[in-house]
Scaffold this motif. Structure first.
Motif, PDB file in Angstrom:
ATOM      1  N   ASP A   9       0.815  -1.207   0.000  1.00 27.56           N
ATOM      2  CA  ASP A   9       0.000   0.000   0.000  1.00 27.56           C
ATOM      3  C   ASP A   9       0.857   1.269   0.000  1.00 27.56           C
ATOM      4  O   ASP A   9       0.483   2.280  -0.596  1.00 27.56           O
ATOM      5  CB  ASP A   9      -0.938  -0.007   1.201  1.00 27.56           C
ATOM      6  CG  ASP A   9      -1.885   1.173   1.219  1.00 27.56           C
ATOM      7  OD1 ASP A   9      -2.626   1.359   0.237  1.00 27.56           O
ATOM      8  OD2 ASP A   9      -1.866   1.921   2.226  1.00 27.56           O
ATOM      9  N   GLN A  10       2.021   1.200   0.676  1.00 23.59           N
ATOM     10  CA  GLN A  10       2.935   2.349   0.731  1.00 23.59           C
ATOM     11  C   GLN A  10       4.366   1.845   0.530  1.00 23.59           C
ATOM     12  O   GLN A  10       4.764   0.838   1.120  1.00 23.59           O
ATOM     13  CB  GLN A  10       2.833   3.073   2.073  1.00 23.59           C
ATOM     14  CG  GLN A  10       1.474   3.722   2.322  1.00 23.59           C
ATOM     15  CD  GLN A  10       1.440   4.475   3.642  1.00 23.59           C
ATOM     16  OE1 GLN A  10       2.447   5.007   4.094  1.00 23.59           O
ATOM     17  NE2 GLN A  10       0.261   4.506   4.276  1.00 23.59           N
ATOM     18  N   LEU A  49       5.024  -0.638  -5.919  1.00 21.37           N
ATOM     19  CA  LEU A  49       3.805  -0.264  -5.225  1.00 21.37           C
ATOM     20  C   LEU A  49       2.604  -0.966  -5.859  1.00 21.37           C
ATOM     21  O   LEU A  49       2.446  -0.985  -7.082  1.00 21.37           O
ATOM     22  CB  LEU A  49       3.614   1.257  -5.302  1.00 21.37           C
ATOM     23  CG  LEU A  49       2.431   1.847  -4.535  1.00 21.37           C
ATOM     24  CD1 LEU A  49       2.611   1.645  -3.040  1.00 21.37           C
ATOM     25  CD2 LEU A  49       2.276   3.329  -4.859  1.00 21.37           C
ATOM     26  N   PRO A  98       7.566   4.218   0.558  1.00 19.44           N
ATOM     27  CA  PRO A  98       8.110   5.574   0.568  1.00 19.44           C
ATOM     28  C   PRO A  98       9.601   5.686   0.270  1.00 19.44           C
ATOM     29  O   PRO A  98      10.124   6.807   0.242  1.00 19.44           O
ATOM     30  CB  PRO A  98       7.810   6.047   1.993  1.00 19.44           C
ATOM     31  CG  PRO A  98       7.820   4.800   2.804  1.00 19.44           C
ATOM     32  CD  PRO A  98       7.297   3.711   1.919  1.00 19.44           C
TER      33      PRO A  98
END
Length: 392
Positions: free
Chosen positions: A106-107, A206, A109
């Motif tokens: 979901d993430q 992602l 970064p």
């Protein structure tokens, strides 16, 4: 009868006489014996010359001339043994980050090459149902707390049996355990950096799905960067923890480091010992996996510098040099190779007053008497120049 007795007596007399003649040892005739006696007497009276009984060829052979060799007393200097080890750089820490549960990313970064701190989020999986489960567990915990409070009030007035009060307390404990389990399950959806470093590899994207234990990133700690090599058992005694080392990289960059680890277990294949040199790398400019040469210096020792041509093999196969002692006899000194520089060999184990043979050492052997002559000035200047260059 008288005649027979006479012959027997005569035979006995003849036999006795023959036996007496045999015992004298004189088998030659009287004439020859006399001649021999006269010859012996003449030899006895004749004076002996100095040459009598001596081989004439012994003094006739001329003595071989002594072999001439060039010698020099080399200048002595204090040298530090240089130990050079081929190796490579590697990260101080390296970790492959993986997920503990399956899910959809979901993430994400972080990117490859990005610096992170300890605890920074690297990846998070989708958590819709898990967030809901945590919320439900929190509500259940609040409910169980209220039920316990009401049960305690009733128990104080005597309107509630003790067994029901215990059930209320047990229900509250179960609600607390359920909330902790849901929060832990939610936490497994996150992958965080275990130490300060740089993200070296991110093999996922992602929105992609990952399985339990799937690799999601590789993180490296490059400060300090480690120069790793293998030291021979011959040089191991010269190295200790905390020694300074120069590390020359393949791009000719030279950096300084400190020996932080020396293995005490030799490789079974090469009989060498692993060493690690920690090199400060605050900017992370030195990557892992780069070829490096580690240079260490042993304790200084008294030695001389000589050309490689001077070194030879002794009668027992030892590596060394030949020299001339005070009686002009050839002696052999085993050497300790302190350093192998471009200018020549730095050798230890040579006495201070040794006259080293620099020309003709291969033509003589130990114990042979030779005629030593000092080497010419050009050779001396060459040796002096090499020695001075080696100390700069």
């Amino acid at each position: 009868m008288p005649r027979i007795r006479f012959h027997k007596l005569a035979a006995i007399v003849v036999l006795i006489g023959f036996a007496a003649w045999m015992t004298t040892g004189e088998f030659s005739s009287v004439g020859s014996a006399s001649a021999d006696n006269k010859a012996k007497a003449a030899d006895a009276e004749q004076p002996k010359t100095p040459e009598t009984g001596k081989p004439k060829t012994a003094e006739a052979e001329p003595k071989a001339p002594l072999r001439t060799v060039a010698v020099i007393t080399p200048p002595r200097r204090t040298y530090a043994r240089a130990i050079r080890i081929s190796g490579l750089t590697e990260a101080d820490k390296r970790a492959v980050l993986a997920t503990r549960v399956a899910g959809v990313i979901d993430q994400l970064p972080v990117k490859q090459g990005q610096r992170v701190k300890t605890g920074d989020l690297v990846l998070r999986l989708a958590t819709e149902e898990k967030v809901s489960a945590v919320s439900n567990a929190k509500q259940l915990l609040v409910q169980r707390q209220a039920e316990l409070a009401a049960a305690e009030r009733l128990a104080k007035t005597g309107n509630l049996p003790k067994l029901q009060l215990d059930n209320a307390r047990s229900s509250l404990t179960l609600a607390q355990s359920l909330l902790e389990a849901m929060q832990a399950e939610l936490g497994r959806n996150e992958v965080k950096a275990p130490f300060d470093g740089v993200i070296d590899r991110v093999p996922v994207e992602l929105g992609s799905s990952v399985m339990v234990g799937g690799e999601v990133a590789t993180i490296l700690s490059l400060d300090p960067v480690i120069a790793r090599g293998e030291v021979s058992e011959r040089d191991l005694r010269y190295i200790k923890l905390g020694d300074e080392a120069n590390v020359r990289l393949v791009d000719d960059q030279t950096v300084k480091g400190t020996v932080r680890y020396i293995s005490r277990d030799a490789s079974s294949a090469t009989r060498t010992f692993r060493i690690e040199v920690a090199v400060p790398n605050p900017e992370g400019t030195i990557p892992a996996g780069m070829t490096a040469e580690i240079a260490l210096s042993a304790e200084p020792t008294d030695a001389v510098m000589l050309p490689r041509s001077v070194v030879t093999l002794g009668d027992k196969g030892d590596l060394g040099i030949r020299a001339v002692d005070k009686d002009n006899k050839v002696v052999f000194f085993p050497i300790d190779l302190v350093d192998d520089s471009p200018k020549g060999l730095v050798l230890g184990g040579i006495p201070a007053d040794a006259r080293v043979i620099v020309a003709g050492q291969e033509l003589v052997k130990e114990g042979e008497v030779v005629k030593p002559v000092e080497a010419d000035q050009a050779t001396i200047q060459k040796l002096l120049g090499e020695a001075n260059a080696g100390t700069q």
